[in-house]
Design a protein around this motif. Structure first.
Motif, PDB file in Angstrom:
ATOM      1  N   MET A 298      32.861  -9.248 -28.985  1.00 47.63           N
ATOM      2  CA  MET A 298      32.097  -8.029 -28.862  1.00 47.63           C
ATOM      3  C   MET A 298      31.960  -7.339 -30.220  1.00 47.63           C
ATOM      4  N   GLN A 299      33.035  -7.339 -31.010  1.00 46.88           N
ATOM      5  CA  GLN A 299      32.973  -6.706 -32.318  1.00 46.88           C
ATOM      6  C   GLN A 299      32.002  -7.434 -33.244  1.00 46.88           C
ATOM      7  N   THR A 300      31.960  -8.739 -33.136  1.00 53.43           N
ATOM      8  CA  THR A 300      31.056  -9.509 -33.985  1.00 53.43           C
ATOM      9  C   THR A 300      29.609  -9.204 -33.624  1.00 53.43           C
ATOM     10  N   ALA A 301      29.305  -9.103 -32.341  1.00 58.76           N
ATOM     11  CA  ALA A 301      27.944  -8.750 -31.914  1.00 58.76           C
ATOM     12  C   ALA A 301      27.575  -7.360 -32.429  1.00 58.76           C
ATOM     13  N   ALA A 302      28.502  -6.430 -32.370  1.00 59.75           N
ATOM     14  CA  ALA A 302      28.247  -5.078 -32.876  1.00 59.75           C
ATOM     15  C   ALA A 302      28.017  -5.106 -34.385  1.00 59.75           C
ATOM     16  N   TYR A 303      28.752  -5.951 -35.083  1.00 60.32           N
ATOM     17  CA  TYR A 303      28.574  -6.104 -36.523  1.00 60.32           C
ATOM     18  C   TYR A 303      27.175  -6.625 -36.840  1.00 60.32           C
ATOM     19  N   PHE A 304      26.716  -7.619 -36.071  1.00 62.69           N
ATOM     20  CA  PHE A 304      25.366  -8.155 -36.266  1.00 62.69           C
ATOM     21  C   PHE A 304      24.320  -7.049 -36.089  1.00 62.69           C
ATOM     22  N   VAL A 305      24.473  -6.259 -35.050  1.00 62.23           N
ATOM     23  CA  VAL A 305      23.527  -5.162 -34.791  1.00 62.23           C
ATOM     24  C   VAL A 305      23.583  -4.139 -35.918  1.00 62.23           C
ATOM     25  N   GLU A 306      24.780  -3.832 -36.381  1.00 64.05           N
ATOM     26  CA  GLU A 306      24.918  -2.859 -37.463  1.00 64.05           C
ATOM     27  C   GLU A 306      24.209  -3.337 -38.728  1.00 64.05           C
ATOM     28  N   LEU A 307      24.353  -4.612 -39.046  1.00 64.33           N
ATOM     29  CA  LEU A 307      23.658  -5.140 -40.225  1.00 64.33           C
ATOM     30  C   LEU A 307      22.141  -5.019 -40.076  1.00 64.33           C
ATOM     31  N   ILE A 308      21.642  -5.337 -38.895  1.00 62.55           N
ATOM     32  CA  ILE A 308      20.203  -5.225 -38.644  1.00 62.55           C
ATOM     33  C   ILE A 308      19.770  -3.762 -38.773  1.00 62.55           C
ATOM     34  N   GLU A 309      20.550  -2.847 -38.228  1.00 62.37           N
ATOM     35  CA  GLU A 309      20.198  -1.424 -38.306  1.00 62.37           C
ATOM     36  C   GLU A 309      20.208  -0.926 -39.748  1.00 62.37           C
ATOM     37  N   ILE A 310      21.148  -1.378 -40.535  1.00 67.53           N
ATOM     38  CA  ILE A 310      21.216  -0.983 -41.939  1.00 67.53           C
ATOM     39  C   ILE A 310      19.985  -1.484 -42.691  1.00 67.53           C
ATOM     40  N   CYS A 311      19.534  -2.653 -42.316  1.00 66.86           N
ATOM     41  CA  CYS A 311      18.470  -3.321 -43.047  1.00 66.86           C
ATOM     42  C   CYS A 311      17.064  -2.904 -42.634  1.00 66.86           C
ATOM     43  N   THR A 312      16.892  -2.290 -41.496  1.00 64.85           N
ATOM     44  CA  THR A 312      15.546  -2.000 -41.013  1.00 64.85           C
ATOM     45  C   THR A 312      15.352  -0.517 -40.711  1.00 64.85           C
ATOM     46  N   GLU A 313      14.118  -0.121 -40.766  1.00 62.08           N
ATOM     47  CA  GLU A 313      13.746   1.226 -40.353  1.00 62.08           C
ATOM     48  C   GLU A 313      13.656   1.260 -38.831  1.00 62.08           C
ATOM     49  N   ARG A 314      13.876   2.388 -38.243  1.00 61.18           N
ATOM     50  CA  ARG A 314      13.754   2.553 -36.797  1.00 61.18           C
ATOM     51  C   ARG A 314      12.344   2.166 -36.359  1.00 61.18           C
ATOM     52  N   ASP A 315      12.235   1.436 -35.281  1.00 58.93           N
ATOM     53  CA  ASP A 315      10.980   0.976 -34.702  1.00 58.93           C
ATOM     54  C   ASP A 315      10.212   0.003 -35.589  1.00 58.93           C
ATOM     55  N   HIS A 316      10.847  -0.535 -36.618  1.00 60.77           N
ATOM     56  CA  HIS A 316      10.208  -1.557 -37.462  1.00 60.77           C
ATOM     57  C   HIS A 316      10.264  -2.890 -36.729  1.00 60.77           C
ATOM     58  N   ARG A 317       9.152  -3.525 -36.616  1.00 56.14           N
ATOM     59  CA  ARG A 317       9.104  -4.815 -35.912  1.00 56.14           C
ATOM     60  C   ARG A 317       9.143  -5.949 -36.925  1.00 56.14           C
ATOM     61  N   GLU A 318      10.158  -6.770 -36.809  1.00 54.71           N
ATOM     62  CA  GLU A 318      10.319  -7.936 -37.666  1.00 54.71           C
ATOM     63  C   GLU A 318      10.791  -9.086 -36.784  1.00 54.71           C
ATOM     64  N   PRO A 319       9.844  -9.903 -36.301  1.00 58.25           N
ATOM     65  CA  PRO A 319      10.179 -10.966 -35.346  1.00 58.25           C
ATOM     66  C   PRO A 319      11.274 -11.918 -35.824  1.00 58.25           C
ATOM     67  N   GLU A 320      11.306 -12.213 -37.115  1.00 59.62           N
ATOM     68  CA  GLU A 320      12.320 -13.146 -37.602  1.00 59.62           C
ATOM     69  C   GLU A 320      13.728 -12.545 -37.489  1.00 59.62           C
ATOM     70  N   LEU A 321      13.846 -11.255 -37.722  1.00 57.90           N
ATOM     71  CA  LEU A 321      15.142 -10.596 -37.552  1.00 57.90           C
ATOM     72  C   LEU A 321      15.560 -10.574 -36.088  1.00 57.90           C
ATOM     73  N   PHE A 322      14.596 -10.306 -35.206  1.00 53.86           N
ATOM     74  CA  PHE A 322      14.887 -10.321 -33.774  1.00 53.86           C
ATOM     75  C   PHE A 322      15.356 -11.711 -33.345  1.00 53.86           C
ATOM     76  N   GLY A 323      14.692 -12.744 -33.846  1.00 51.37           N
ATOM     77  CA  GLY A 323      15.087 -14.112 -33.515  1.00 51.37           C
ATOM     78  C   GLY A 323      16.491 -14.437 -34.007  1.00 51.37           C
TER      79      GLY A 323
END
Length: 87
Positions: A1-26
């Motif tokens: 669970m912590q690793t999944a949260a870490y992945f999400v945190e990295l994505i949040e740090i790297c992107t603007e809110r509501d920014h769509r980036e299909p490769e990041l989602f994948g």
């Protein structure tokens, strides 16, 4: 669970809110699928960080060989190209 949260945190740090980036989602979906079927490993985390850095354009193969997590620091420092620059 912590690793999944870490992945999400990295994505949040790297992107603007509501920014769509299909490769990041994948990448995030791939990470969640892996974690759903396997225990987290340092290799899996390093792979996620490396792919995120590659997608963001901050991946430096020379620096990465010496320290696999070094490129992720680019996100924290605000150098991620998916984040809007603030003046």
């Amino acid at each position: 669970m912590q690793t999944a949260a870490y992945f999400v945190e990295l994505i949040e740090i790297c992107t603007e809110r509501d920014h769509r980036e299909p490769e990041l989602f994948g990448l995030l979906r791939q990470g969640f699928r892996y974690l759903d079927a396997n225990d987290p490993t340092s290799r899996a985390v390093a792979h996620f960080e490396t792919e995120l850095a590659r997608i963001a354009g901050v991946h430096d193969q020379r620096r990465l060989k010496a320290d696999p997590g070094v490129c992720t620091g680019e996100f924290v420092s605000g150098d991620c190209p998916f984040r809007a620059r603030r003046s």
